[in-house]
Design an enzyme around this catalytic site. Sequence first.
Site, PDB file in Angstrom:
ATOM      1  N   GLY A  43      11.088   7.769 -12.029  1.00 55.86           N
ATOM      2  CA  GLY A  43       9.933   7.608 -12.017  1.00 55.86           C
ATOM      3  C   GLY A  43       9.439   6.104 -12.456  1.00 55.86           C
ATOM      4  N   LYS A  72       0.005  11.804 -12.916  1.00 55.58           N
ATOM      5  CA  LYS A  72      -0.211  13.282 -12.555  1.00 55.58           C
ATOM      6  C   LYS A  72       0.632  14.485 -13.268  1.00 55.58           C
ATOM      7  CE  LYS A  72      -2.920  12.374  -8.411  1.00 55.58           C
ATOM      8  NZ  LYS A  72      -2.946  12.537  -6.878  1.00 55.58           N
ATOM      9  N   GLY A 112      13.565  10.283  -7.148  1.00 57.48           N
ATOM     10  CA  GLY A 112      13.233  11.571  -6.880  1.00 57.48           C
ATOM     11  C   GLY A 112      14.297  12.347  -7.380  1.00 57.48           C
ATOM     12  N   ARG A 135      20.342  -1.750  -5.501  1.00 57.96           N
ATOM     13  CA  ARG A 135      21.270  -0.655  -5.014  1.00 57.96           C
ATOM     14  C   ARG A 135      22.518  -1.124  -4.295  1.00 57.96           C
ATOM     15  NH1 ARG A 135      15.816   2.480  -2.469  1.00 57.96           N
ATOM     16  NH2 ARG A 135      15.507   3.593  -4.235  1.00 57.96           N
TER      17      ARG A 135
HETATM   18  P1  AMP Z   1       4.483   8.398 -11.814  1.00 59.77           P
HETATM   19  O1  AMP Z   1       4.794   7.861 -10.792  1.00 59.77           O
HETATM   20  O2  AMP Z   1       3.774   9.763 -11.822  1.00 59.77           O
HETATM   21  O3  AMP Z   1       5.514   8.163 -12.935  1.00 59.77           O
HETATM   22  O4  AMP Z   1       3.182   7.502 -12.509  1.00 59.77           O
HETATM   23  C1  AMP Z   1       3.268   6.315 -12.649  1.00 59.77           C
HETATM   24  C2  AMP Z   1       1.987   5.705 -12.603  1.00 59.77           C
HETATM   25  O5  AMP Z   1       1.097   6.262 -13.863  1.00 59.77           O
HETATM   26  C3  AMP Z   1       1.953   4.159 -12.749  1.00 59.77           C
HETATM   27  O6  AMP Z   1       1.259   3.480 -11.518  1.00 59.77           O
HETATM   28  C4  AMP Z   1       0.900   3.839 -14.129  1.00 59.77           C
HETATM   29  O7  AMP Z   1       0.088   2.958 -13.738  1.00 59.77           O
HETATM   30  C5  AMP Z   1       0.018   5.255 -14.031  1.00 59.77           C
HETATM   31  N1  AMP Z   1      -0.709   5.584 -15.175  1.00 59.77           N
HETATM   32  C6  AMP Z   1      -0.097   5.796 -16.428  1.00 59.77           C
HETATM   33  N2  AMP Z   1      -0.946   5.712 -17.294  1.00 59.77           N
HETATM   34  C7  AMP Z   1      -2.255   5.906 -16.728  1.00 59.77           C
HETATM   35  C8  AMP Z   1      -3.555   6.048 -16.944  1.00 59.77           C
HETATM   36  N3  AMP Z   1      -3.856   6.112 -18.154  1.00 59.77           N
HETATM   37  N4  AMP Z   1      -4.691   6.149 -16.091  1.00 59.77           N
HETATM   38  C9  AMP Z   1      -4.251   6.129 -14.745  1.00 59.77           C
HETATM   39  N5  AMP Z   1      -2.874   5.859 -14.621  1.00 59.77           N
HETATM   40  C10 AMP Z   1      -1.892   5.688 -15.334  1.00 59.77           C
END
Ligand code: AMP
Length: 417
Positions: free
Chosen positions: A375, A219, A398, A36
């Site tokens: 993300g 999620k 974000g 950054r």
């Molecule tokens: P996000 O911050 O919502 O983009 O989520 C990222 C996170 O999703 C990472 O830490 C990944 O390890 C997790 N992730 C991706 N695929 C899976 C999965 N099949 N089961 C659990 N976590 C997952």
Amino acid sequence: MQQNIDSYDFRGKKAIVRVDFNVPLNDKFEITDDTRIRAAMPTLKKVLAGGGSLIIMSHLGRPKGVAEKFSLKHILAHVSECLGVDVKFAPDCQKAQAEVAALKPGEALLLENLRFYAEEEGKPRGLAEDASDEEKKAAKAAVKASQKEFVKTLASYADCYINDAFGTAHRAHASTALIADYFPNDKMFGYLMEGEIKAIDNVLKNAKRPFTAIIGGSKVSSKLAVLESMLERVDNLIIGGGMGYTFIKAEGGKIGNSLHEDELIPQALEIMAKAKEKGVNIYLSVQTLVADDFSADANTKLVPSHEIPDGFEGVDAGPESLERWGKVILDSKTVLWNGPVGVFEIPPFANGTLKIAEFLAKATEKGAYTLVGGGDSVAAVTQMGYAKKVSYVSTGGGAMLEALEGKELPGIAAVKA
Ligand code: AMP
């Protein structure tokens, strides 16, 4: 009126620049990742080269008041080294008048952490947990009232304002948005902001077709707004990662112990129905790598994504899913990637995410515009060495996510207004 950093005359002017120096520090207050800081250098150097002086402002961490741990003096030496000048330090961002007055063209001053003051965010602090609604309202009104003076003091230091802090562009804070009003004819974006805005426009306004979005991550709940926004814009929507299993379950698939959100099944069904209506192709995973534990030495096997046995959970996209997704990505002219398609932090489960990075690199080589943003996919693409092989990697998690949701970011709107 908004100015342009390339044509603005900085000679003899003091520029107050909001940067995002919210870098990670270890126990010894050493910077563990200076991305950054380096990202803001082109803008800071431009002002100095143009004959101006710099008042640099940022937040660091989430202090609740003045806290040594979150002092920006920990990063002063490194900022000086990157900028190539001996940056001075103002230990109180509201009492820097003397240091500002002494600044000469070519010199730079770093203000102490803006968030040592509640007025930066405009949110009351120290409210008792059992505070009544009346008390909360009064505290909010008080901080909003003193915020005006806070902003005015910061603005009084400078002749012009530059916002180069994309990481906080989704916040309507004193230094990211409110201050712009004091510079009606002398406000502009820095180079980092310009790059991010152009990247957002390339996918939201000027996307060449076919346009494919790959949305992964853990999620559905945190990506619902992005999914809905993408439905209005893309030709193909690849849904992978942990969030994909909610969709597979909604279709009637068996997902074993995979991550999912039952309460979002109705929304998942609605998204799939809407996609059909709009002619957007949705690509879910067809084959999954499953594991009997969330660890590198778990037992794993490849199974159809709709037939995951009990006792196993989906941890990565299987080769058959990747083959299908790869074809779609390589046929696209615009590709947006947000969120890993597997648990890439655990090496045996990182293959799918690595392959997506490779597909994006190949699509870029073929002339597609490819953006990675908002993300953990940013961390993945950087960690895997593909950051330079795609068109753009966003620096703001974000902020990029909110932009992709179709929201107007206050930090951008304030400069454009
Ligand atoms: P996000 O911050 O919502 O983009 O989520 C990222 C996170 O999703 C990472 O830490 C990944 O390890 C997790 N992730 C991706 N695929 C899976 C999965 N099949 N089961 C659990 N976590 C997952």
